[in-house]
Scaffold this active site. Structure first.
Site, PDB file in Angstrom:
ATOM      1  N   GLY A  43      26.405  77.218  58.905  1.00  0.00           N
ATOM      2  CA  GLY A  43      27.126  76.487  57.881  1.00  0.00           C
ATOM      3  C   GLY A  43      28.321  75.772  58.479  1.00  0.00           C
ATOM      4  N   CYS A  44      29.355  75.576  57.682  1.00  0.00           N
ATOM      5  CA  CYS A  44      30.559  74.869  58.111  1.00  0.00           C
ATOM      6  C   CYS A  44      31.199  75.539  59.318  1.00  0.00           C
ATOM      7  CB  CYS A  44      31.557  74.819  56.956  1.00  0.00           C
ATOM      8  SG  CYS A  44      33.154  74.126  57.401  1.00  0.00           S
ATOM      9  N   PHE A  45      31.433  74.779  60.392  1.00  0.00           N
ATOM     10  CA  PHE A  45      31.975  75.400  61.597  1.00  0.00           C
ATOM     11  C   PHE A  45      33.436  75.800  61.453  1.00  0.00           C
ATOM     12  CE2 PHE A  45      31.996  70.868  63.713  1.00  0.00           C
ATOM     13  CZ  PHE A  45      32.990  70.430  62.832  1.00  0.00           C
ATOM     14  N   TRP A  46      34.146  75.265  60.476  1.00  0.00           N
ATOM     15  CA  TRP A  46      35.520  75.707  60.245  1.00  0.00           C
ATOM     16  C   TRP A  46      35.542  77.192  59.893  1.00  0.00           C
ATOM     17  CZ3 TRP A  46      36.720  71.282  56.255  1.00  0.00           C
ATOM     18  CH2 TRP A  46      36.839  70.053  56.946  1.00  0.00           C
ATOM     19  N   CYS A  47      34.619  77.584  59.022  1.00  0.00           N
ATOM     20  CA  CYS A  47      34.547  78.973  58.574  1.00  0.00           C
ATOM     21  C   CYS A  47      34.041  79.883  59.688  1.00  0.00           C
ATOM     22  CB  CYS A  47      33.642  79.064  57.348  1.00  0.00           C
ATOM     23  SG  CYS A  47      33.736  80.621  56.457  1.00  0.00           S
TER      24      CYS A  47
END
Length: 213
Positions: A43-47
């Site tokens: 999923g989102c690489f920030w998370c």
């Protein structure tokens, strides 16, 4: 409870197998710590970055793109879903402090590996669940983990995580690195990443660099 037991059993089996395999090449001479790399998309690489960087034994986490055909893609290009790349993280870790099997446990418990090309409201092939293995041992461990979790029915649906060979990793633009640490008050960080991070900290409290109350 069943899911937790399944994860623990699989992690123990894989850790034992990897340890036994590594000992075959031990000639009795003094060995030195060698860092290793895991590359995951969930999923989102920030998370993803925000979670994995808190684990003991993880030295560095870099947000970027992997698995596609476009050379040196920009974030905007990846967001179109036409580059073939997934948002991914390169995780540099010390195998003496945290095993690949333990990283897999975190991988499978911190996102839904049964969702195809999406995580929550993030939809598209760039948000697919994928493991980019760097060697035969990582491939074997990943495939075994998926097989056992499916057999144990740890999830209500079959796991769709891709297990594919690592080819290249493109580092994302600078503003994506340490994104949560630098943008904690931004709405996406506050209302999407923070709740996920709180759950992660509770689930893996004993494995974190910092203890949270």
């Amino acid at each position: 409870m069943k899911k937790i037991i399944s994860f623990l059993l699989v992690t123990m089996v894989i850790s034992t197998a990897i340890f036994a395999s590594s000992n075959k090449s031990n000639t009795g001479h003094t060995t030195y710590t060698k860092l290793d790399t895991a590359t995951f998309a969930l999923g989102c690489f920030w998370c993803t970055e925000a979670k994995f960087k808190e684990l003991q034994g993880v030295v560095k986490v870099t947000s970027g793109f992997s698995g596609g055909h476009t050379v040196n893609p920009t974030y905007e290009e990846v967001c179109t879903g036409t580059t073939g790349h997934a948002e991914a993280c390169n995780i540099i870790y010390d195998p003496k402090q945290i095993s690949y099997a333990e990283l897999l446990q975190v991988f499978f418990t911190t996102h839904d590996p049964t969702q195809l090309n999406r995580q929550g409201n993030d939809i598209g092939t760039q948000y697919r669940s994928a493991i980019f293995y760097h060697n035969a041992a990582q491939k074997q461990a990943s495939e075994y983990y998926i097989k056992r979790l499916n057999q144990e029915k740890a999830y209500p649906r079959p796991i769709v995580t891709q297990v594919v060979p690592f080819t290249v990793f493109y580092k994302a633009e600078g503003y994506h690195q340490d994104y949560f640490s630098r943008n904690g008050n931004q709405p996406y960080c506050k209302y999407v990443i923070q709740p996920e991070l709180d759950k992660f900290r509770k689930a893996f409290a004993s494995k974190l660099k910092t203890q949270y109350k």
